[in-house]
Motif scaffolding. Structure first.
Motif, mmCIF file in Angstrom:
data_model
loop_
_atom_site.group_PDB
_atom_site.id
_atom_site.type_symbol
_atom_site.label_atom_id
_atom_site.label_comp_id
_atom_site.label_asym_id
_atom_site.label_seq_id
_atom_site.Cartn_x
_atom_site.Cartn_y
_atom_site.Cartn_z
ATOM 1 N N GLU A 122 0.832 -1.208 0.000
ATOM 2 C CA GLU A 122 0.000 0.000 0.000
ATOM 3 C C GLU A 122 0.869 1.262 0.000
ATOM 4 O O GLU A 122 0.577 2.227 -0.703
ATOM 5 C CB GLU A 122 -0.948 0.005 1.213
ATOM 6 C CG GLU A 122 -2.095 -0.964 1.098
ATOM 7 C CD GLU A 122 -3.022 -0.631 -0.060
ATOM 8 O OE1 GLU A 122 -3.299 0.572 -0.298
ATOM 9 O OE2 GLU A 122 -3.451 -1.570 -0.745
ATOM 10 N N ALA A 123 1.929 1.273 0.759
ATOM 11 C CA ALA A 123 2.814 2.430 0.820
ATOM 12 C C ALA A 123 3.520 2.624 -0.507
ATOM 13 O O ALA A 123 3.682 3.756 -0.988
ATOM 14 C CB ALA A 123 3.833 2.259 1.938
ATOM 15 N N LEU A 124 3.935 1.524 -1.130
ATOM 16 C CA LEU A 124 4.572 1.588 -2.445
ATOM 17 C C LEU A 124 3.597 2.109 -3.492
ATOM 18 O O LEU A 124 3.942 2.960 -4.318
ATOM 19 C CB LEU A 124 5.102 0.210 -2.837
ATOM 20 C CG LEU A 124 5.843 0.119 -4.166
ATOM 21 C CD1 LEU A 124 7.074 1.029 -4.157
ATOM 22 C CD2 LEU A 124 6.240 -1.304 -4.456
ATOM 23 N N LYS A 125 2.371 1.631 -3.427
ATOM 24 C CA LYS A 125 1.338 2.052 -4.372
ATOM 25 C C LYS A 125 1.055 3.544 -4.204
ATOM 26 O O LYS A 125 0.943 4.282 -5.183
ATOM 27 C CB LYS A 125 0.074 1.239 -4.133
ATOM 28 C CG LYS A 125 -1.049 1.544 -5.079
ATOM 29 C CD LYS A 125 -2.246 0.659 -4.779
ATOM 30 C CE LYS A 125 -3.434 1.052 -5.617
ATOM 31 N NZ LYS A 125 -4.628 0.278 -5.279
ATOM 32 N N GLU A 126 0.958 3.999 -2.971
ATOM 33 C CA GLU A 126 0.699 5.410 -2.691
ATOM 34 C C GLU A 126 1.868 6.274 -3.152
ATOM 35 O O GLU A 126 1.681 7.362 -3.725
ATOM 36 C CB GLU A 126 0.464 5.590 -1.194
ATOM 37 C CG GLU A 126 -0.018 6.976 -0.831
ATOM 38 C CD GLU A 126 -0.370 7.071 0.636
ATOM 39 O OE1 GLU A 126 0.174 7.999 1.269
ATOM 40 O OE2 GLU A 126 -1.154 6.237 1.125
ATOM 41 N N SER A 127 3.078 5.797 -2.963
ATOM 42 C CA SER A 127 4.269 6.518 -3.396
ATOM 43 C C SER A 127 4.303 6.635 -4.918
ATOM 44 O O SER A 127 4.653 7.688 -5.463
ATOM 45 C CB SER A 127 5.516 5.809 -2.889
ATOM 46 O OG SER A 127 6.667 6.467 -3.352
#
Length: 119
Positions: free
Chosen positions: A4-9
């Motif tokens: 999720e953090a990678l996707k948001e980044s």
């Protein structure tokens, strides 16, 4: 790092890239407009000054031709001498035309590639 953090980044990076592209596009449009306006203003000034200079040169040429004609007591020779002078100027300009390129390119490159964007 979570998915999720990678996707948001990645989404944030995508938004930043689109913003950069949009800003760059606007800057290029503005820079192109500036170059176009500088060219149009320069050409307009050159045409006006050139036309007025041509009229003045024509009148002065007639005056010189008539003065030479009075001194030689022959109108034809007075105008012939002035005409041959202009032919000589044209021939010399043609012969040395390559030497005109460098100053012209230098002058116009200052307009198009100037670092100062406040002009």
């Amino acid at each position: 790092m979570s998915f999720e953090a990678l996707k948001e980044s990645l989404l944030e990076t995508d938004v930043n890239i689109h913003g950069y592209v949009k800003s760059s596009e606007e800057y290029i449009k503005l820079k192109s407009f500036k170059a176009l306006m500088v060219s149009i203003v320069f050409i307009t000034k050159a045409l006006i000054i050139g036309a007025l200079s041509s009229i003045a040169l024509l009148i002065v040429s007639f005056a010189v031709a008539f003065k030479i004609a009075q001194m030689l007591e022959n109108t034809f020779y007075g105008f012939l001498i002035v005409g041959l002078f202009y032919v000589l100027v044209v021939v010399l300009t043609y012969v040395f035309r390559a030497k005109l390129n460098a100053p012209l390119i230098r002058k116009f490159s200052n307009y198009y590639f100037s670092k100062d964007d406040t002009k």
